[in-house]
Design an enzyme around this catalytic site. Structure first.
Site, mmCIF file in Angstrom:
data_model
loop_
_atom_site.group_PDB
_atom_site.id
_atom_site.type_symbol
_atom_site.label_atom_id
_atom_site.label_comp_id
_atom_site.label_asym_id
_atom_site.label_seq_id
_atom_site.Cartn_x
_atom_site.Cartn_y
_atom_site.Cartn_z
ATOM 1 N N PHE A 121 2.022 53.624 97.560
ATOM 2 C CA PHE A 121 1.002 52.652 97.940
ATOM 3 C C PHE A 121 0.018 53.332 98.885
ATOM 4 C CE2 PHE A 121 0.805 47.817 97.932
ATOM 5 C CZ PHE A 121 1.112 47.701 96.589
ATOM 6 N N GLN A 234 -9.334 42.440 106.576
ATOM 7 C CA GLN A 234 -9.154 43.373 105.462
ATOM 8 C C GLN A 234 -9.663 42.751 104.164
ATOM 9 O OE1 GLN A 234 -5.192 44.497 103.379
ATOM 10 N NE2 GLN A 234 -5.549 46.148 104.848
ATOM 11 N N HIS A 236 -9.332 43.347 100.507
ATOM 12 C CA HIS A 236 -8.543 44.090 99.525
ATOM 13 C C HIS A 236 -9.504 44.652 98.490
ATOM 14 C CE1 HIS A 236 -5.572 45.050 96.491
ATOM 15 N NE2 HIS A 236 -4.591 44.741 97.333
ATOM 16 N N LEU A 250 -6.107 38.034 93.580
ATOM 17 C CA LEU A 250 -5.653 39.390 93.874
ATOM 18 C C LEU A 250 -5.235 40.159 92.629
ATOM 19 C CD1 LEU A 250 -4.998 41.337 96.248
ATOM 20 C CD2 LEU A 250 -2.676 40.453 96.181
ATOM 21 N N GLU A 253 -2.172 46.155 94.347
ATOM 22 C CA GLU A 253 -2.303 47.591 94.539
ATOM 23 C C GLU A 253 -1.301 48.368 93.686
ATOM 24 O OE1 GLU A 253 -2.335 50.544 98.427
ATOM 25 O OE2 GLU A 253 -2.979 48.463 98.639
ATOM 26 N N ARG A 309 -6.760 50.763 102.351
ATOM 27 C CA ARG A 309 -7.560 49.745 101.676
ATOM 28 C C ARG A 309 -8.995 49.654 102.186
ATOM 29 N NH1 ARG A 309 -2.983 44.934 101.401
ATOM 30 N NH2 ARG A 309 -1.849 45.772 99.608
ATOM 31 N N HIS A 375 -8.731 39.337 102.122
ATOM 32 C CA HIS A 375 -7.302 39.338 101.805
ATOM 33 C C HIS A 375 -6.403 39.093 103.003
ATOM 34 C CE1 HIS A 375 -3.656 40.336 99.679
ATOM 35 N NE2 HIS A 375 -3.426 41.397 100.416
ATOM 36 N N ARG A 410 -4.367 47.198 107.911
ATOM 37 C CA ARG A 410 -2.971 47.145 107.480
ATOM 38 C C ARG A 410 -2.772 47.972 106.217
ATOM 39 N NH1 ARG A 410 -0.280 44.415 103.636
ATOM 40 N NH2 ARG A 410 -1.941 42.902 103.164
#
Length: 598
Positions: A121, A234, A236, A250, A253, A309, A375, A410
């Site tokens: 990730f 954030q 995304h 969404l 990822e 991200r 997000h 994050r």
């Protein structure tokens, strides 16, 4: 005053996502009489939308992985603004929380030798996300929910908390209402754990579900607890874009973790154009360290699509602004040319179904059109790292509603492990706090009457503002003026508009009665959305640099001085005040983890 339903508990958990359910288990296991109050139905929490995995340095795929590397990745991803103690506890305790879930019945995907599988990730040096296909959050909620029910913990579903009640400066309970009937309810409790999630419904394009109206953030601030890091929102990188009905949903990822790549309108894989700048500007303290990190990234065949991200979202934004975007203003996410249909359907079943059913796109044959979507908010209630208690005695917070853990950005997968680590800690410490009180706090009946009158006020007005119109205007303001790229003049405009919206909120009216009335529910949520939106805008205006999820076009560089302090928000009765405070000092043994030989 109408007759109000009342209950007494030692600990009341507000929210039934991963953090709330784990907090309830923790409080119950410490002997506290515990209740969970949730805005939606049990099992419908937004945690189920967390698809990729739980970040934990178990070393199942890369034996070299350990908590120190995970800690370092988290701090670097957060641009060193994280509360170091929270990041340390998170990295150290995440593996145990995952194994605990497994012991409670969670069915994780497996490596060939039978260990819990871990996938790559963004921002993580090693593959460390424990996963269940692309349905990890759903499996987490299923497992925790089953545990809560088995333990006999009381759950109040479709019940919204609107105010925290105080006895002096300490928590005494909470006031709310049943969404179906509109009847009011009071919970008397010396300890309350907020696990209410995020703030995404203040933005026009968001991956967040309808519950995410910033309730916990706003109620905590109204009760006297400061918020921290609210400028860091954030976006995304990958949300669905077309058709309009699915915009913002969404796209996990995991698609990129399993080999998906980003392409512009010309079909060019553009992320290589941005990777070296990231390592030189954001990751390293020296040029040599930047080169070493870059080489390590490439040698391990970690694709540039798996940068943190905020970096990927900015790269997509830059491609669109340069005229290289897709027809609807995004870019393409392509896994069809990289993986077999069988692989995609096995590893990404939810994504295959989501695009097939909602967008008539077969991701095994064609690319997905995507764009950044609001997000996650890194900011939240300022809490003690070890106990998760806020500055208000008896008020705890865990999960997205709590600030400090993630700093300026994050990393993917850190959210689910954050929920487990600090949900457990919040529940256990809340139980210990409640047990340690010499006397139970008392609720002032005048506070209950005031909360009741505030909740009923929209029914007392005729022909006033429509709550849906007000929310739509707020969302457009936050999207266009306090979005991915920010400048001072636009944020000042946003604050002027928010002040206007607050005046209009006092004139909002709703029709009908209190029985399941969505317009009334939104009217009550709008107060929270306005408080949170003002906090974001004021904190973003205060931080005169670009860092993590906060990008200022008028201050495009990161400033080392701003890297030494946090921006905090507090409620001043009718507006939000901001102030700065220095970061807590990291001990020398942890500082050494960032030296050259690491």
């Amino acid at each position: 005053m109408t007759e109000i339903e009342r209950h007494q508990y030692d600990v009341v958990i507000v929210g039934a996502g991963g953090a709330g359910l784990r907090a309830a288990i923790g409080a119950h296991d410490k002997g506290a009489r515990t209740a969970v109050v949730c805005k939606s139905l049990l099992g419908k929490a937004h945690t189920v939308m967390a698809e990729g995995g739980i970040a934990a340095a178990m070393g199942n795929v890369w034996p070299e992985d350990n908590w120190q590397v995970h800690f370092r990745d988290t701090m670097r991803g957060g641009k060193m603004l994280n509360n170091w103690r929270m990041a340390q506890l998170h990295a150290q305790e995440a593996p145990e929380r995952v194994w605990e879930l497994e012991s409670w019945g969670a069915l994780f995907d497996r490596t060939p030798d039978g260990k819990i599988s871990q996938r790559d990730f963004g921002g993580h040096r090693y593959a460390r996300l424990a996963h269940v296909g692309d349905r990890t959050g759903l499996e987490m909620i299923r497992t925790l929910q089953q545990r809560v029910v088995a333990l006999g913990i009381d759950v109040f579903m479709e019940c919204t908390i609107t105010r925290l009640l105080l006895d002096g400066d300490r928590i005494a309970g909470a006031f709310g209402y049943w969404r179906e009937s509109g009847r009011f309810i009071v919970f008397e409790a010396p300890a309350v754990v907020l696990a209410t999630g995020g703030i995404g419904k203040s933005f026009k394009v968001t991956s967040n579900s309808w519950e995410y109206t910033g309730d916990g953030h706003a109620m905590a601030m109204a009760a006297g607890a400061p918020l921290i890091n609210m400028e860091f929102v954030q976006f995304h990188p990958t949300g669905m874009l077309w058709p309009p009905s699915v915009r913002g949903i969404l796209v996990t990822e995991s698609v990129r973790g399993d080999g998906g790549v980003l392409r512009n309108a010309a079909g060019r894989r553009f992320m290589f154009d941005y990777i070296s700048d990231y390592f030189k500007a954001e990751t390293a303290d020296t040029e040599e360290e930047a080169d070493r990190w870059y080489d390590d990234h490439i040698n391990n065949r970690r694709p540039p699509e798996l940068l943190p991200r905020d970096e990927v979202a900015r790269a997509i934004n830059a491609e669109v602004k340069a005229g290289r975007g897709s027809p609807h203003g995004g870019v393409y996410l392509d896994i069809a040319s990289r993986r077999s249909p069988e692989f995609i359907k096995k590893r990404l079943p939810s994504m295959y179904h989501q695009f097939k059913e909602l967008a008539d796109v077969d991701i095994t044959k064609e690319p997905m059109e995507i764009a950044p979507t609001c997000h996650y908010v890194m900011g939240g209630v300022e809490v003690d790292a070890d106990s998760a208690m806020s500055k208000v005695p008896g008020l705890f917070a865990a999960g997205e509603v709590a600030g400090g853990m993630h700093g300026a950005n994050r990393l993917g997968g850190n959210s689910l492990s954050d929920l487990l680590v600090f949900g457990k800690r919040a529940g256990e410490y809340a139980a210990e706090y409640a047990r340690g009180q010499a006397s139970r706090p008392r609720i002032d009946e005048a506070d209950i009457r005031d909360a009741e009158q505030e909740a009923l006020a929209p029914f007392m007005r005729d022909g006033g503002e429509n709550p849906y119109t007000l929310q739509r205007e707020l969302q457009e303001t936050m999207h266009s003026l306090v979005g991915i790229i920010r400048v001072a003049d636009e944020m000042k405009q946003a604050l002027e508009k928010i002040a206007e919206y607050r005046e209009r909120l006092a004139r909002v009216s709703v029709e009908g009665n209190r029985q399941y009335n969505p317009g009334w529910h939104l009217a009550l949520d709008l107060r929270n959305m306005l408080m949170v939106s003002e906090s974001i805008a004021r904190a973003a205006l205060e931080r005169k640099e670009s860092r993590g999820g906060h990008t200022r076009d008028d201050y495009p560089a990161s400033d080392p001085e701003w890297g030494k302090r946090n921006v905090c928000c507090r409620w001043a009765g009718d507006h939000v005040e901001v102030y700065q405070q220095p970061l807590p000092e990291m001990p020398d043994e942890l500082k050494k983890l960032f030296e050259e030989n690491h």
